[in-house]
Design an enzyme around this catalytic site. Structure first.
Site, PDB file in Angstrom:
ATOM      1  CG  ASP A 193      -3.854   4.558  -3.397  1.00 50.56           C
ATOM      2  OD1 ASP A 193      -2.796   3.923  -2.627  1.00 50.56           O
ATOM      3  OD2 ASP A 193      -4.992   4.432  -2.896  1.00 50.56           O
ATOM      4  CG  ASP A 216      -2.073   1.123   1.187  1.00 50.07           C
ATOM      5  OD1 ASP A 216      -2.106   1.892  -0.057  1.00 50.07           O
ATOM      6  OD2 ASP A 216      -2.639   1.469   2.283  1.00 50.07           O
TER       7      ASP A 216
END
Ligand code: NAG
Ligand code: NAG
Ligand code: NAG
Length: 406
Positions: free
Chosen positions: A278, A100
């Protein structure tokens, strides 16, 4: 469970000069597509993005979200993920962690229980992670590859969690400041990320990460690679083009960039807006006005079941590339790249014969300063480099940039 490669390159430019050692470590990462629960892929992405943005606003305003509010917020997009196998403790427990770039705490224990071992030090602090459920902080040894360890890594240990089936937590590789305000009692200092510790402990010689994803049409495959401390030139073509991390808040809190997007030869989707790159978001999310322009230009309709745009075969045959201009360099995102892989339609609740697009809108809450998300459908087409030392993000084309795998 995971094979890995430690490359140590020794080079000395002249006999008299000191030996320059550069090293990096490469982890294989696996993609998994498995939408469980009732929310659509798009709803999950939007919940995540709203949460990231709210948290950034709260922190910028000097009033961070209360720990409990953060802990109880179950918004992680678990439908589609890239996972790495990471060992914690001595002897180690292996955890499957989501890669992440949108958060920076590492935490474990959502499915596989954390085990206290000889190297575990409890700090007595609670840690609130950006989503999912965190609980107490320990400092422990993390092994990314056999023999390749980080000592004294801060790890959040979840005591309970919902919705993380088959996934144990997060490997947070966002900017370190995202860890501010995550401890209670608060120490008012950032918690070094795994990348920071690899760097300060001398394991890697550059504080940066290279990420290789690839498009796929199967629901589970090991086809990605995370490189700490360097880039893997076998995974990209041409040069890496860097752009500074944007100064526009709140995108500046993340791995944020400024970009312009065009559809086909001359349809402007938007110009010079800030947003983020992201790995934890699946789709390509555009500002509402740009999304509306794209919808009109493609003739797509919104599909009620999946929430995604849908085109007919005839419309797909006419679909143009999107062109992303980032710090003067233009990257072509092909028509094919704009498709959700058709073999995975049913995995997201869609119909096998439909053609869904991965371009969606950030929604009505779109605001200046966080106007798009280049999620992993985008990152599957470009190699990406997250350079902490020089506060820049790099992109390069790959052998899969023009892939027609969808
Ligand atoms: C271990 O990590 C903690 C939290 O990141 C830090 O406060 C502490 O100084 C570190 N200790 C050592 C010996 O590096
Ligand atoms: C998807 O997740 C559910 C719940 O964890 C699990 O039962 C199922 O086997 C998974 N499906 C695939 C294809 O992995
Ligand atoms: C992708 O295809 C376009 C033409 O459609 C070409 O200009 C471009 O060089 C190709 N990119 C890569 C990385 O192969």
């Amino acid at each position: 469970m995971f094979s890995s490669l430690l490359s140590v390159l020794l080079a000395s430019s002249a006999l008299a000069s000191p030996v320059k050692v550069s090293s990096f470590v490469t982890l294989p990462i696996s993609k998994r597509v498995n939408l469980t629960g009732t929310r659509t892929l798009l709803e999950r992405d939007l919940a995540r993005v709203t949460h990231l943005r709210d948290k950034a606003h709260a922190r910028l305003s000097g009033q961070p979200l209360a720990s409990r509010a953060v802990i109880s917020d179950q918004v992680f997009n678990e439908a589609t993920t890239y996972l790495a196998a990471v060992d914690v403790g001595t002897p180690p427990t292996t955890f499957a962690l989501i890669i992440d770039t949108g958060s920076s705490n590492t935490w474990v224990g959502a499915t596989t229980p954390f085990v206290n071992t000889a190297t575990t030090v409890s700090t007595g602090q609670n840690v609130a992670v950006s989503y999912g459920s965190g609980d107490f902080q320990v400092l422990d040894t993390v092994t990314l590859a056999p023999g390749l360890t980080i000592t004294n890594q801060s790890i959040g240990v979840a005591s309970s969690s919902d919705g993380f089936e088959g996934v144990d937590g997060i490997l947070g590789i966002g900017p370190v400041d995202l860890t501010l305000d995550t401890l209670s009692p608060d120490t008012n200092s950032a918690i070094p990320t795994v990348t920071d510790n690899l760097f300060t402990q001398g394991t890697i010689t550059q504080n940066l990460i290279g990420i290789s994803f690839e498009p796929t049409n199967v629901d589970e495959i090991q086809n990605g690679e995370l490189t700490f401390g360097g880039t893997d030139s076998t995974k990209f073509t041409g040069e890496i083009h860097f752009a500074p991390v944007t100064t526009v808040a709140p995108a500046s809190e993340f791995w944020g960039i400024t970009q312009s997007v065009r559809y086909g030869a001359s349809t402007t989707i938007f110009n010079n807006l800030a947003g983020i790159v992201d790995t934890g978001t699946t789709l390509l999310l555009l500002p509402t006005s740009g999304f509306n322009t794209y919808t009109r230009a493609t003739g797509a309709v919104q599909d009620a079941t999946t929430g995604l745009l849908r085109v007919t075969n005839a419309q797909f045959n006419k679909l143009q590339s999107l062109f992303f201009t980032i710090n003067g360099q233009t990257f072509e995102f092909t028509a094919n790249a704009q498709l959700w892989p058709r073999a995975l339609n049913t995995a997201i609740g869609g119909r096998a014969n439909n053609i869904y697009l991965i371009v969606s809108s950030l929604g009505a809450s779109t605001e200046t300063g966080f106007d798009f998300v280049n999620g992993f459908v985008w990152l599957e087409r470009f190699y990406s480099v997250f350079d902490t030392t020089n506060k820049q993000i790099g992109f390069a084309t790959t052998p899969f940039t023009n892939s027609t795998i969808n």
